[in-house]
Design a protein around this motif. Structure first.
Motif, mmCIF file in Angstrom:
data_model
loop_
_atom_site.group_PDB
_atom_site.id
_atom_site.type_symbol
_atom_site.label_atom_id
_atom_site.label_comp_id
_atom_site.label_asym_id
_atom_site.label_seq_id
_atom_site.Cartn_x
_atom_site.Cartn_y
_atom_site.Cartn_z
ATOM 1 N N ASP A 1 3.100 5.892 -6.998
ATOM 2 C CA ASP A 1 1.815 6.024 -8.088
ATOM 3 C C ASP A 1 1.868 5.008 -9.046
ATOM 4 O OD1 ASP A 1 -0.165 7.345 -9.292
ATOM 5 O OD2 ASP A 1 0.995 8.573 -10.562
ATOM 6 N N VAL A 2 1.960 3.611 -8.245
ATOM 7 C CA VAL A 2 1.585 2.303 -9.029
ATOM 8 C C VAL A 2 0.542 1.618 -8.467
ATOM 9 C CG1 VAL A 2 4.269 2.499 -9.642
ATOM 10 C CG2 VAL A 2 3.411 1.474 -7.567
ATOM 11 N N PRO A 3 -0.015 0.505 -9.003
ATOM 12 C CA PRO A 3 -0.975 -0.228 -8.531
ATOM 13 C C PRO A 3 -0.520 -0.971 -7.346
ATOM 14 C CG PRO A 3 -0.928 -0.771 -10.757
ATOM 15 C CD PRO A 3 0.443 0.218 -10.518
ATOM 16 N N ILE A 4 -1.371 -1.547 -6.320
ATOM 17 C CA ILE A 4 -1.092 -2.427 -5.394
ATOM 18 C C ILE A 4 -0.604 -3.663 -5.805
ATOM 19 C CG2 ILE A 4 -1.864 -3.270 -3.233
ATOM 20 C CD1 ILE A 4 -3.739 -0.827 -3.043
ATOM 21 N N ILE B 1 0.919 -1.225 0.130
ATOM 22 C CA ILE B 1 0.076 -0.081 0.015
ATOM 23 C C ILE B 1 0.854 1.152 0.180
ATOM 24 C CG2 ILE B 1 -1.780 1.259 1.307
ATOM 25 C CD1 ILE B 1 -2.506 -1.728 2.408
ATOM 26 N N LEU B 2 1.904 1.366 0.748
ATOM 27 C CA LEU B 2 2.755 2.448 0.766
ATOM 28 C C LEU B 2 3.513 2.706 -0.523
ATOM 29 C CD1 LEU B 2 4.772 2.196 4.251
ATOM 30 C CD2 LEU B 2 2.882 3.382 3.716
ATOM 31 N N VAL B 3 3.922 1.642 -1.129
ATOM 32 C CA VAL B 3 4.704 1.817 -2.449
ATOM 33 C C VAL B 3 3.752 2.270 -3.355
ATOM 34 C CG1 VAL B 3 5.615 0.248 -4.226
ATOM 35 C CG2 VAL B 3 6.416 0.098 -1.832
ATOM 36 N N ALA B 4 2.273 2.010 -3.520
ATOM 37 C CA ALA B 4 1.493 2.273 -4.513
ATOM 38 C C ALA B 4 1.318 3.871 -4.212
ATOM 39 C CB ALA B 4 0.330 1.415 -4.350
ATOM 40 N N LEU C 1 3.606 -1.442 -12.365
ATOM 41 C CA LEU C 1 4.625 -1.752 -11.519
ATOM 42 C C LEU C 1 5.580 -2.643 -12.107
ATOM 43 C CD1 LEU C 1 4.212 -2.060 -7.790
ATOM 44 C CD2 LEU C 1 5.823 -3.592 -8.934
ATOM 45 N N LYS C 2 6.700 -2.464 -12.346
ATOM 46 C CA LYS C 2 7.935 -3.312 -12.649
ATOM 47 C C LYS C 2 8.775 -3.761 -11.406
ATOM 48 C CE LYS C 2 11.329 -3.490 -16.287
ATOM 49 N NZ LYS C 2 11.935 -2.551 -17.145
#
Ligand code: HSE
Length: 427
Positions: free
Chosen positions: A212-215, A205-208, A329-330
């Protein structure tokens, strides 16, 4: 104008929420310029000890969906199935939702956020990550004119409590876990926390939000703390490090690293000083350096306070809805991540063993930064006496290190498996 609130669940957080909402009613009404009213509560069972007053109670969660007098529903039941059905049904009916549930967001967050955005209704989740720390609000600003490079944190209080007890009281993992359970910090089945899955969900969740990427929970590399021993903690301490369970998200051009695992943290870093059930999140930015957030990561009052922050923002029309990140997200596979490593190698006390360890590592381009042979710590493995050789390497790609470890483990004088713990450079 009145804002009618429905609550799902009657556990610790729901009880704290009812208490805080009642105690601070005047202040919350002033802030929002609305009259906040908890109108309905649904939970599998009623608790006689909780005074519900005028609040309508039922054991049927659907009542929170069909009661069209409700403006917002707060989901505090946890889990993924019933919570998902409830949140989705509320959003589809045009009703705002606040949730403290990282599991449902990690599993179904992209779909739920898409519905929230399409219907233009809020789906707020400050309480889902790091309890009382307002890290979602901070990341949601997206730091204009100031890129986020990485997010690193201690976001599981149970792991942090256990590692602190092992380090400060010298108790073994099982005893520290039992203590955490006695104090109500760890669940009866602690696997989700100590295995790292709870932190992995929160990191996704934090990374998303940060990048600005999907979860994408399936892309998070996840290791727990079950294999950390008192000897590891002692050896790390002698090298100047604490062992912490870390969650790390890092963007490198279009590739993102997402990993949760135990790590050696330099003792002078803030994260090494965050103890017991406290959480901490550090955010590395281009213009403001490292931003640090610490506070309680769980507990009724702390979590309920984050729920109330969402509620007041929604009620006063100030809530800004994050959507699903636009960029795909890659993820960088863990084998391609470079770190320094702490190695604990149980080796026969024979002439030439250290030389063969050095030669094998060197043949993979791995240089040794420090090494101690623990002559006094004889242990038995495969019915022979071995002693730990403890090594700090310089930075190396993990797949290269793993290959060298397989070669070392095939040597007659070295017992399997070799313990490896990543060293995290937080500079
Ligand atoms: N079980 C979590 C922890 C708290 O130990 O941090 C709720 O997310």
């Amino acid at each position: 104008m009145s804002i009618n609130v429905g609550i799902a669940g009657l556990g610790v957080v729901a009880q704290a929420l009812l208490e805080l909402a009642k105690k601070n009613a005047d202040q919350l009404n002033d802030i929002t310029a609305k009259t906040l009213c908890v109108a309905r509560l649904a939970s599998r069972r009623l608790r006689d000890e909780v005074e519900l007053g005028e609040i309508a109670f039922s054991t049927n969660l659907d009542d929170l969906v069909t009661d069209d007098d409700l403006n917002v529903v707060i989901e505090l039941i946890g889990g993924t199935d019933a919570a998902y059905d409830l949140i989705k049904a509320c959003l589809e009916r045009g009703r705002g939702v606040i949730t403290a549930n990282k599991a449902v967001l990690a599993t179904h967050g992209n779909e739920l956020l898409e519905i929230a955005c399409a219907r233009n209704v809020p789906l707020a989740f400050e309480a889902a990550v790091a309890g009382g720390i307002p890290i979602i609000a901070a990341l949601k600003t997206r730091f204009p004119a100031n890129d986020i490079n990485w997010v690193t944190g201690i976001i599981n209080g149970t792991c942090n409590y256990i590692l602190t007890a092992m380090s400060e009281e010298g108790v073994a993992f099982e005893d520290a876990l039992r203590k955490a359970q006695d104090l109500g910090y760890a669940e009866a089945d602690p696997t989700f926390d100590v295995g790292g899955m709870d932190a992995a969900q929160k990191l996704a969740i934090l990374v998303a939000l940060a990048f600005d990427v999907p979860i994408e929970i399936d892309e998070v590399y996840c290791e727990g703390i079950q294999d950390i021993t008192l000897a590891d903690i002692r050896h790390a301490d002698e090298f100047g490090y604490s062992i912490k369970h870390l969650a790390i998200g890092r963007q490198d051009e279009d590739v993102i690293e997402m990993r949760v695992h135990p790590a050696l943290v330099p003792k002078d870093n803030l994260l090494a000083k965050v103890n017991d059930v406290e959480n901490a999140v550090q955010v590395g930015t281009t213009n403001t350096g490292v931003l640090r957030f610490t506070g309680p990561g769980a507990g009724g009052d702390a979590t309920a306070t984050s729920v109330i922050a969402d509620l007041t923002n929604i009620a006063s029309g100030l809530y800004r809805q994050p959507g699903i990140g636009g960029g795909a997200l890659k993820a960088r596979p863990i084998g391609e991540v470079s770190s320094a490593f702490f190695l604990s190698i149980a080796a026969a006390d024979r002439a030439g063993v250290i030389a063969s360890i050095g030669e094998t590592l060197a043949s993979h381009g791995i240089s040794i930064a420090s090494m101690v042979q623990k002559q006094e710590e004889v242990v038995r493995s495969d019915d022979r006496a071995v002693i730990p050789v403890v090594i700090l390497t310089n930075e190396v790609a993990e797949h290269e290190l793993d290959q060298s470890l397989r070669e070392l483990e095939s040597l007659e004088d070295i017992a399997s498996p070799i313990k490896k713990i990543r060293v995290v450079d937080l500079a």
